[in-house]
Enzyme design. Structure first.
Site, PDB file in Angstrom:
ATOM      1  N   TRP A  42     -15.122  20.312   2.941  1.00 37.85           N
ATOM      2  CA  TRP A  42     -15.414  18.820   3.069  1.00 37.85           C
ATOM      3  C   TRP A  42     -14.333  18.294   3.824  1.00 37.85           C
ATOM      4  O   TRP A  42     -13.167  18.610   3.643  1.00 37.85           O
ATOM      5  CB  TRP A  42     -15.416  18.394   1.375  1.00 37.85           C
ATOM      6  CG  TRP A  42     -15.524  16.762   1.630  1.00 37.85           C
ATOM      7  CD1 TRP A  42     -16.419  16.076   1.985  1.00 37.85           C
ATOM      8  CD2 TRP A  42     -14.929  16.105   0.750  1.00 37.85           C
ATOM      9  NE1 TRP A  42     -16.320  14.612   1.842  1.00 37.85           N
ATOM     10  CE2 TRP A  42     -15.372  14.581   1.007  1.00 37.85           C
ATOM     11  CE3 TRP A  42     -14.025  16.099  -0.142  1.00 37.85           C
ATOM     12  CZ2 TRP A  42     -14.828  13.424   0.170  1.00 37.85           C
ATOM     13  CZ3 TRP A  42     -13.471  15.100  -0.738  1.00 37.85           C
ATOM     14  CH2 TRP A  42     -13.936  13.719  -0.536  1.00 37.85           C
ATOM     15  N   ASP A  53     -13.582  21.688  -7.281  1.00 40.31           N
ATOM     16  CA  ASP A  53     -13.934  20.528  -6.957  1.00 40.31           C
ATOM     17  C   ASP A  53     -15.194  20.401  -7.357  1.00 40.31           C
ATOM     18  O   ASP A  53     -16.208  21.165  -6.749  1.00 40.31           O
ATOM     19  CB  ASP A  53     -13.783  20.184  -5.401  1.00 40.31           C
ATOM     20  CG  ASP A  53     -14.336  18.655  -4.809  1.00 40.31           C
ATOM     21  OD1 ASP A  53     -14.800  17.981  -5.785  1.00 40.31           O
ATOM     22  OD2 ASP A  53     -14.064  18.497  -3.724  1.00 40.31           O
ATOM     23  N   LYS A  66     -23.144  11.576  -6.962  1.00 42.85           N
ATOM     24  CA  LYS A  66     -24.314  12.209  -6.650  1.00 42.85           C
ATOM     25  C   LYS A  66     -25.269  12.399  -7.799  1.00 42.85           C
ATOM     26  O   LYS A  66     -26.489  11.604  -7.886  1.00 42.85           O
ATOM     27  CB  LYS A  66     -24.207  13.546  -6.018  1.00 42.85           C
ATOM     28  CG  LYS A  66     -23.153  13.532  -4.664  1.00 42.85           C
ATOM     29  CD  LYS A  66     -23.643  12.825  -3.698  1.00 42.85           C
ATOM     30  CE  LYS A  66     -22.965  12.990  -2.314  1.00 42.85           C
ATOM     31  NZ  LYS A  66     -21.400  12.653  -2.559  1.00 42.85           N
TER      32      LYS A  66
END
Length: 464
Positions: free
Chosen positions: A192, A273, A309
């Site tokens: 990311w 993560d 999300k």
């Protein structure tokens, strides 16, 4: 704007100025204005006339002249370019945000219900403690590790509410910099885009381990293991718990076991993560399996969470940092230091998103409905993924194997397109995406799959 002040004094005005200029009350000197005040005098009394003139010279030299222009954000900049495009077939596949089949933002029904409950309770807007909302911290740790997990019951988890995933990662990075001086963080290649920014900002050294194999558009597992083995003992290994961003390529359960073996052998610390729990597969438990495997082995673990999300709380900035320790005493000390780090950074976190999560997870009926909504969202993305694969396979007559699209998981697909091919996607086809070849399937509809397939095939075969 910098300025200078010049003061002039004379015994008699005529020494430097004409009476005409004095009576006008203003002297033009180049581009500067020269202003003064003349005292009124009695004409019958002899006095010395004294004129004081102040001149302000303005220039355009800024005290911030040495600050250079920052480059545009590689992800958020995609949306800005998309908005400026008026083409009717344009697609924004850059930002990882869920969209409906009509490509509109989606507010979950459970979030609307939670908002209504919060409003009905009439709760205040007082400051939260530094560590955040207690009810949120309880449910978020239980959601990740499992409510019956011994680490929860033994109070061996230090949980602090953070500013979504980014803020939670930043807290952990500061903890590493402060208490593990010189320790290195290993991150996947690619990863990311914000991971490197976070560790650079915290002054934590990092290096990469191999992850993506461009030849297979799959996982370079052997390279990954070799690089983790070669890392200095006691390194922090940053792992994507599920739905790896940007590739969508996850290790298998067996591979996760081997990764855990190597991390234990090298005395590394796993750092997860978790940005897509429940959103990747549609199952909260399945998407937390990797983290729970490491914890079950008795390993100390760091895990950052985000609810952007899976609950669509993008703007609420709600997440958490969890540190699993070997003892309750260690967990209490770690939590105290995380709070110490947070205090001068942002003082305390916002309350609204935390209340939404606590309301959804804490109410059995709403929690059940949330699970159904996550399955729906994950299911829509799976359907889009399948349709894109079908379109690519039927339209491309070259014999290229597009099956990697189906092997990936989550909201992203890593197309394998290079920068020049990505530029062609945007310039010719009006498909906006990051330059590493990542597309967000959450921003794609079934109706646009064939158009996207045409763009990908053209870019792959006709642009080198």
């Amino acid at each position: 704007m910098a300025s200078s002040v010049l003061s002039l004094a004379s015994a008699t005005p005529s020494a430097s100025l004409s009476s005409h200029e004095i009576n006008k009350g203003k002297l033009n000197l180049g581009n500067a204005g020269l202003l003064f005040n003349k005292e009124k005098t009695n004409p019958f009394i002899k006095t010395k006339s004294c004129v004081r003139i102040s001149m302000v010279v303005a220039s355009n030299v800024s005290r911030f002249e040495g600050i250079t222009m920052a480059p545009p954000d590689p992800i958020l900049g995609v949306s800005e370019a998309f908005k400026a495009d008026n083409h009717e077939l344009k697609l924004n596949l850059g930002v990882g945000a869920y969209r409906t089949e009509e490509l509109q933002p989606y507010v979950l029904n459970v979030v609307k219900k939670a908002d209504k409950l919060i409003l009905e309770r009439g709760e205040n807007r007082e400051y939260l403690p530094i560590e955040g909302l207690a009810a949120f911290n309880k449910v978020t740790a239980e959601l990740l590790f499992g409510a019956d997990n011994p680490v929860i019951k033994q109070q061996r988890v230090a949980t602090v509410q953070g500013l979504s995933g980014t803020g939670s990662l930043r807290l952990a990075a500061a903890l590493i910099e402060r208490y593990f001086s010189g320790a290195k963080v290993l991150i996947s290649s690619p990863t990311w885009g914000n991971h490197k920014n976070i560790f650079n900002d915290a002054r934590v050294p990092w290096s990469e381990y191999r992850y993506y194999d461009p030849k297979t558009v799959g996982l370079d597992f052997e390279g990954m293991i070799a690089d983790i083995k070669a890392a200095p003992e006691g390194s922090f290994i940053l792992l994507h718990g599920c739905a790896h961003n940007p590739t969508g390529i996850d290790p298998t359960s067996e591979q996760w076991g081997i990764i855990a073996d190597v991390i234990q052998e090298k005395n590394h610390i796993p750092f997860f993560d978790i940005a897509y729990q429940g959103f990747a597969s549609g199952s909260l438990d399945a998407d937390a399996a990797s983290v729970r495997m490491f914890v079950a082995r008795g390993m100390e673990v760091i895990a950052a969470q985000s609810y952007s999300k899976n609950l669509g709380l993008y703007a609420e900035r709600i997440g958490a940092i969890n540190v699993v320790c070997s003892s309750p005493d260690a967990a209490a000390r770690v939590k105290s230091q995380l709070k110490r780090i947070a205090r001068p950074m942002y003082s305390n976190p916002p309350v609204h998103g935390a209340r939404i999560v606590a309301s959804v997870v804490g109410d059995p009926a709403i929690f059940k409905e949330w699970n159904a909504e996550m399955e729906m969202m994950a299911g829509r993305i799976k359907n889009v993924r399948q349709k894109l694969f079908d379109s690519l396979s039927s339209k491309d007559k070259s014999g290229k194997d597009w099956s990697f699209v189906l092997k990936q998981i989550g909201m992203f697909s890593f197309t394998g397109l290079n920068k020049a091919q990505c530029d062609n996607m945007t310039n010719k086809w009006h498909v906006y995406m990051t330059k590493d070849g990542r597309i967000s399937l959450a921003g794609l509809s079934l109706a646009k799959c064939e158009y996207l397939a045409d763009a990908i095939i053209d870019s792959y075969h006709n642009v080198s």
